[in-house]
Design a protein around this motif. Structure first.
Motif, PDB file in Angstrom:
ATOM      1  N   ALA A 223       0.862  -1.189   0.000  1.00 42.33           N
ATOM      2  CA  ALA A 223       0.000   0.000   0.000  1.00 42.33           C
ATOM      3  C   ALA A 223       0.896   1.235   0.000  1.00 42.33           C
ATOM      4  CB  ALA A 223      -0.909   0.009   1.238  1.00 42.33           C
ATOM      5  N   GLY A 224       0.274   2.390  -0.142  1.00 45.43           N
ATOM      6  CA  GLY A 224       0.976   3.663   0.029  1.00 45.43           C
ATOM      7  C   GLY A 224       2.237   3.783  -0.806  1.00 45.43           C
ATOM      8  N   SER A 225       3.294   4.276  -0.157  1.00 40.41           N
ATOM      9  CA  SER A 225       4.509   4.615  -0.915  1.00 40.41           C
ATOM     10  C   SER A 225       5.184   3.378  -1.507  1.00 40.41           C
ATOM     11  CB  SER A 225       5.489   5.398  -0.038  1.00 40.41           C
ATOM     12  OG  SER A 225       6.032   4.575   0.953  1.00 40.41           O
ATOM     13  N   MET A 226       5.049   2.218  -0.854  1.00 43.17           N
ATOM     14  CA  MET A 226       5.695   1.016  -1.410  1.00 43.17           C
ATOM     15  C   MET A 226       4.997   0.576  -2.688  1.00 43.17           C
ATOM     16  SD  MET A 226       6.044  -2.783   0.127  1.00 43.17           S
ATOM     17  CE  MET A 226       6.986  -4.020  -0.725  1.00 43.17           C
ATOM     18  N   ALA A 227       3.672   0.596  -2.658  1.00 43.75           N
ATOM     19  CA  ALA A 227       2.901   0.187  -3.843  1.00 43.75           C
ATOM     20  C   ALA A 227       3.248   1.109  -5.010  1.00 43.75           C
ATOM     21  CB  ALA A 227       1.409   0.230  -3.530  1.00 43.75           C
TER      22      ALA A 227
ATOM     23  N   ILE B 256      -2.350  -3.454   7.740  1.00 41.72           N
ATOM     24  CA  ILE B 256      -1.692  -3.388   6.427  1.00 41.72           C
ATOM     25  C   ILE B 256      -0.227  -2.994   6.569  1.00 41.72           C
ATOM     26  CG2 ILE B 256      -1.760  -2.227   4.154  1.00 41.72           C
ATOM     27  CD1 ILE B 256      -4.233  -4.050   4.824  1.00 41.72           C
ATOM     28  N   ASP B 257       0.005  -1.888   7.262  1.00 48.75           N
ATOM     29  CA  ASP B 257       1.370  -1.433   7.536  1.00 48.75           C
ATOM     30  C   ASP B 257       1.329  -0.450   8.699  1.00 48.75           C
ATOM     31  OD1 ASP B 257       0.547   1.078   6.477  1.00 48.75           O
ATOM     32  OD2 ASP B 257       1.270   0.559   4.477  1.00 48.75           O
ATOM     33  N   PHE B 258       2.493  -0.127   9.237  1.00 49.45           N
ATOM     34  CA  PHE B 258       2.553   0.842  10.343  1.00 49.45           C
ATOM     35  C   PHE B 258       3.973   1.349  10.523  1.00 49.45           C
ATOM     36  CE2 PHE B 258       4.298  -2.054  13.650  1.00 49.45           C
ATOM     37  CZ  PHE B 258       4.022  -3.278  13.068  1.00 49.45           C
TER      38      PHE B 258
ATOM     39  N   THR C 278      -0.716   6.374  12.374  1.00 49.12           N
ATOM     40  CA  THR C 278       0.565   5.718  12.075  1.00 49.12           C
ATOM     41  C   THR C 278       0.405   4.287  11.539  1.00 49.12           C
ATOM     42  OG1 THR C 278       0.814   4.875  14.330  1.00 49.12           O
ATOM     43  CG2 THR C 278       1.726   7.059  13.894  1.00 49.12           C
ATOM     44  N   CYS C 279      -0.848   3.833  11.437  1.00 45.41           N
ATOM     45  CA  CYS C 279      -1.107   2.471  10.916  1.00 45.41           C
ATOM     46  C   CYS C 279      -2.083   2.558   9.751  1.00 45.41           C
ATOM     47  CB  CYS C 279      -1.857   1.613  11.934  1.00 45.41           C
ATOM     48  SG  CYS C 279      -1.073   1.375  13.503  1.00 45.41           S
ATOM     49  N   ARG C 280      -1.973   1.638   8.806  1.00 45.62           N
ATOM     50  CA  ARG C 280      -3.092   1.436   7.866  1.00 45.62           C
ATOM     51  C   ARG C 280      -3.906   0.269   8.389  1.00 45.62           C
ATOM     52  NH1 ARG C 280       0.645   3.109   3.692  1.00 45.62           N
ATOM     53  NH2 ARG C 280      -0.167   5.051   2.840  1.00 45.62           N
TER      54      ARG C 280
ATOM     55  N   PHE D 280      -8.045  10.874   5.411  1.00 46.35           N
ATOM     56  CA  PHE D 280      -7.674  12.294   5.383  1.00 46.35           C
ATOM     57  C   PHE D 280      -6.746  12.569   4.193  1.00 46.35           C
ATOM     58  CE2 PHE D 280      -4.237  15.295   6.539  1.00 46.35           C
ATOM     59  CZ  PHE D 280      -4.977  16.473   6.681  1.00 46.35           C
ATOM     60  N   ARG D 281      -5.721  11.730   4.040  1.00 43.80           N
ATOM     61  CA  ARG D 281      -4.737  11.950   2.960  1.00 43.80           C
ATOM     62  C   ARG D 281      -5.422  11.991   1.601  1.00 43.80           C
ATOM     63  NH1 ARG D 281      -1.935   7.407   5.516  1.00 43.80           N
ATOM     64  NH2 ARG D 281      -0.260   8.169   6.870  1.00 43.80           N
ATOM     65  N   ARG D 282      -6.393  11.082   1.406  1.00 45.56           N
ATOM     66  CA  ARG D 282      -6.984  10.906   0.074  1.00 45.56           C
ATOM     67  C   ARG D 282      -8.376  11.504  -0.038  1.00 45.56           C
ATOM     68  NH1 ARG D 282      -4.965   4.612  -1.129  1.00 45.56           N
ATOM     69  NH2 ARG D 282      -2.875   4.935  -0.308  1.00 45.56           N
TER      70      ARG D 282
HETATM   71  O1  C5P Z   1       3.333   6.467   3.193  1.00 44.35           O
HETATM   72  P1  C5P Z   1       3.821   5.090   3.443  1.00 44.35           P
HETATM   73  O2  C5P Z   1       3.141   4.048   2.609  1.00 44.35           O
HETATM   74  O3  C5P Z   1       5.315   4.979   3.357  1.00 44.35           O
HETATM   75  O4  C5P Z   1       3.433   4.767   4.971  1.00 44.35           O
HETATM   76  C1  C5P Z   1       3.644   3.487   5.540  1.00 44.35           C
HETATM   77  C2  C5P Z   1       3.036   3.472   6.947  1.00 44.35           C
HETATM   78  O5  C5P Z   1       3.759   4.302   7.827  1.00 44.35           O
HETATM   79  C3  C5P Z   1       1.590   3.977   6.989  1.00 44.35           C
HETATM   80  O6  C5P Z   1       0.863   3.217   7.933  1.00 44.35           O
HETATM   81  C4  C5P Z   1       1.722   5.408   7.461  1.00 44.35           C
HETATM   82  O7  C5P Z   1       0.582   5.820   8.182  1.00 44.35           O
HETATM   83  C5  C5P Z   1       2.946   5.337   8.371  1.00 44.35           C
HETATM   84  N1  C5P Z   1       3.744   6.568   8.370  1.00 44.35           N
HETATM   85  C6  C5P Z   1       3.733   7.399   9.486  1.00 44.35           C
HETATM   86  N2  C5P Z   1       4.495   8.543   9.498  1.00 44.35           N
HETATM   87  C7  C5P Z   1       5.284   8.865   8.476  1.00 44.35           C
HETATM   88  C8  C5P Z   1       5.306   8.024   7.326  1.00 44.35           C
HETATM   89  C9  C5P Z   1       4.531   6.883   7.303  1.00 44.35           C
HETATM   90  O8  C5P Z   1       3.042   7.117  10.469  1.00 44.35           O
HETATM   91  N3  C5P Z   1       6.025   9.962   8.525  1.00 44.35           N
END
Ligand code: C5P
Length: 236
Positions: free
Chosen positions: A98-102, A174-176, A197-199, A214-216
């Protein structure tokens, strides 16, 4: 416990000194930022939800043997924590792309990863928290080899504990992102664990129940944070 001088104000939290030099007070704010501060907003009562959720998760992790900075909850938005020196490394764990990795690797969001992926980012706003590897962590002297080893051990343990805990609440982790700090010479977990800080996706519908709302601009931001907290507090 009384708040003394403010030590640090971050995007989502303020940290204060206390009379006890071994303890800080963390105050959770409603401010929300994304994309390294480019998008700014407010998520009403986010500070209250995140303070409760972080406390709950830190308590569970402690029970499971993962030492962390949480001591006790002081108010709606405040917790007393151990005065850790935060290591300037963000540790990201991914169970599902998800997110930046995807985006970076051209993967479809939602693809389950064969094994958890651990990433390090250099915690530096000016540079936009760039992705780095273990050699960079050591070369930049952000942490020692031993500290990295401990961080990795703790991170995989935290992932196992949290995946199990969330799935019992019908949430997929999903990730954190984690942050660690040094306290009396030991590496311990610090910062927060929350929908910031978590998906977290609903296990049945894959509905996003985290900061991606919020981001999207997906709407129902406050409701989703509250929904996560309600699920965590209710035993099924
Ligand atoms: O944006 P990205 O996919 O790299 O984020 C991975 C995970 O890390 C997501 O759960 C995101 O909420 C969290 N994250 C965060 N603070 C950041 C960058 C990412 O809590 N500065």
């Amino acid at each position: 416990m009384e708040k003394l001088q403010m030590l640090y104000e971050g995007k989502a939290k303020k940290v204060y000194k206390t009379k006890n030099e071994d303890q800080y007070i963390v105050e959770y704010k409603d401010d929300a930022t994304a994309f390294n501060g480019e998008k700014k907003g407010t998520i009403i009562n986010k500070g209250i939800v995140n303070n409760q959720m972080a406390a709950l998760i830190f308590a569970i992790l402690k029970e499971q043997g993962v030492d962390n900075h949480y001591i006790e909850t002081l108010s709606d938005r405040e917790m007393l924590v151990k005065a850790v020196k935060i290591l300037p490394v963000e540790v990201i764990v991914r169970n599902v792309a998800a997110g930046s990795m995807a985006k970076r690797l051209g993967m479809e969001e939602g693809k389950v990863l064969k094994a958890p992926v651990l990433e390090f980012c250099y915690k530096n706003d000016e540079l936009g928290d760039p992705l780095i590897n273990e050699d960079h962590v050591m070369a930049l002297e952000l942490a020692t080899e031993e500290e990295i080893k401990r961080i990795k051990e703790l991170t995989f343990k935290i992932n196992e504990v949290l995946k199990k805990f969330f799935i019992e609440k019908d949430l997929k982790l999903i990730d954190f992102k984690l942050e660690f700090g040094l306290y009396k010479g030991q590496v311990i977990l610090a910062d927060e664990i929350s929908p910031d800080t978590c998906r977290l996706w609903d296990v049945h519908t894959n509905e996003k129940l985290d900061k991606d709302r919020f981001r999207r601009d997906l709407g129902k931001v406050e409701e989703s944070y509250q929904e996560v907290l309600n699920r965590l507090k209710n035993s099924k």
